[in-house]
Design a protein around this motif. Sequence first.
Motif, PDB file in Angstrom:
ATOM      1  N   THR A  16       0.999  -1.091  -0.025  1.00  0.00           N
ATOM      2  CA  THR A  16      -0.121   0.043   0.026  1.00  0.00           C
ATOM      3  C   THR A  16       0.821   1.165  -0.050  1.00  0.00           C
ATOM      4  O   THR A  16       0.393   2.224  -0.672  1.00  0.00           O
ATOM      5  CB  THR A  16      -0.985  -0.060   1.282  1.00  0.00           C
ATOM      6  N   HIS A  17       2.041   1.261   0.920  1.00  0.00           N
ATOM      7  CA  HIS A  17       2.540   2.713   0.949  1.00  0.00           C
ATOM      8  C   HIS A  17       3.734   2.806   0.287  1.00  0.00           C
ATOM      9  O   HIS A  17       3.842   3.922  -0.310  1.00  0.00           O
ATOM     10  CB  HIS A  17       3.161   2.726   2.430  1.00  0.00           C
ATOM     11  N   GLN A  18       4.344   1.867  -0.318  1.00  0.00           N
ATOM     12  CA  GLN A  18       5.323   1.958  -1.508  1.00  0.00           C
ATOM     13  C   GLN A  18       4.855   2.795  -2.620  1.00  0.00           C
ATOM     14  O   GLN A  18       3.930   2.400  -3.207  1.00  0.00           O
ATOM     15  CB  GLN A  18       5.879   0.712  -1.845  1.00  0.00           C
ATOM     16  N   HIS A  19       5.704   3.491  -3.319  1.00  0.00           N
ATOM     17  CA  HIS A  19       5.394   4.307  -4.378  1.00  0.00           C
ATOM     18  C   HIS A  19       4.034   5.104  -4.071  1.00  0.00           C
ATOM     19  O   HIS A  19       3.490   5.542  -5.424  1.00  0.00           O
ATOM     20  CB  HIS A  19       5.287   3.501  -5.617  1.00  0.00           C
ATOM     21  N   ARG A  20       3.911   5.487  -2.987  1.00  0.00           N
ATOM     22  CA  ARG A  20       2.957   6.331  -2.463  1.00  0.00           C
ATOM     23  C   ARG A  20       1.243   6.023  -3.421  1.00  0.00           C
ATOM     24  O   ARG A  20       0.723   6.794  -4.026  1.00  0.00           O
ATOM     25  CB  ARG A  20       3.243   7.877  -2.810  1.00  0.00           C
ATOM     26  N   GLY A 180      10.797  -9.655  -6.598  1.00  0.00           N
ATOM     27  CA  GLY A 180       9.761 -10.567  -7.148  1.00  0.00           C
ATOM     28  C   GLY A 180       8.462 -10.562  -6.573  1.00  0.00           C
ATOM     29  O   GLY A 180       7.584 -11.441  -6.849  1.00  0.00           O
ATOM     30  N   SER A 181       8.513  -9.587  -5.582  1.00  0.00           N
ATOM     31  CA  SER A 181       7.198  -9.673  -4.733  1.00  0.00           C
ATOM     32  C   SER A 181       6.357  -8.284  -4.871  1.00  0.00           C
ATOM     33  O   SER A 181       5.440  -8.061  -5.122  1.00  0.00           O
ATOM     34  CB  SER A 181       7.475  -9.996  -3.287  1.00  0.00           C
ATOM     35  N   HIS A 182       7.331  -7.257  -4.445  1.00  0.00           N
ATOM     36  CA  HIS A 182       6.921  -5.642  -4.209  1.00  0.00           C
ATOM     37  C   HIS A 182       6.666  -5.279  -5.801  1.00  0.00           C
ATOM     38  O   HIS A 182       7.251  -5.567  -6.673  1.00  0.00           O
ATOM     39  CB  HIS A 182       7.745  -4.950  -3.378  1.00  0.00           C
TER      40      HIS A 182
END
Length: 208
Positions: A16-20, A180-182
């Motif tokens: 949710t929070h990565q790359h806003r 390979g996940s995020h």
Amino acid sequence: MVSIEKRILFVGNSYTHQHRVPNQVVTRLNKRHGPDVAYEAFVVADDGRNLIKYVDDTRILNALNAQAFDYIVLQDQSAASFYQRNRDEFLRAMRWFKAKADAESAEIVLYQTWPRRPGHSFYRERAGRGFTPPKTPQEMRFRVERAYQKAADMFGAQVAPVGNCWMQQDNLAALYQPDGSHASAKGAALASRVIADTIAGEQEPCLT
């Protein structure tokens, strides 16, 4: 002058929070609706956290007490669907959030996650103690979809089918970070578009 304000509470983890992602969602919605509607995002998202860990979280309770929300976007840990205990906890968390959403007259949107990249070590994990790993990305997508749809049907929520739309892309590798996940920036942009289109009422968010 803004005539309508709409608030979205995002609850999840690094997906949710990565790359806003929440900011991208409200930016897309604000562009769609023009100057008469202003969407705002409030985010509670800690790395690696399952949704059950947010039940009675003071940050969420304080946010709900301080302002009214129109939407609550929920994202569970991406591998939770493969552990019996986590599946049960997901539904318990949904029950808690449903009660809060009903008190707010808010709509719940489930942020359906995507499978790990082909060849990821998760597909080679051994089963045991209530854990049944998927063998392929297609199986992982299907099982996550089934878990989110079950929760949506039980609690009257919508599903933002990010994982389904993800698997329809031509260049899957570009959507992932090296783990390979995020999500990469491109993957996060896809996720935000699907969530925004779901909130906006698009019937086929994978096609927009």
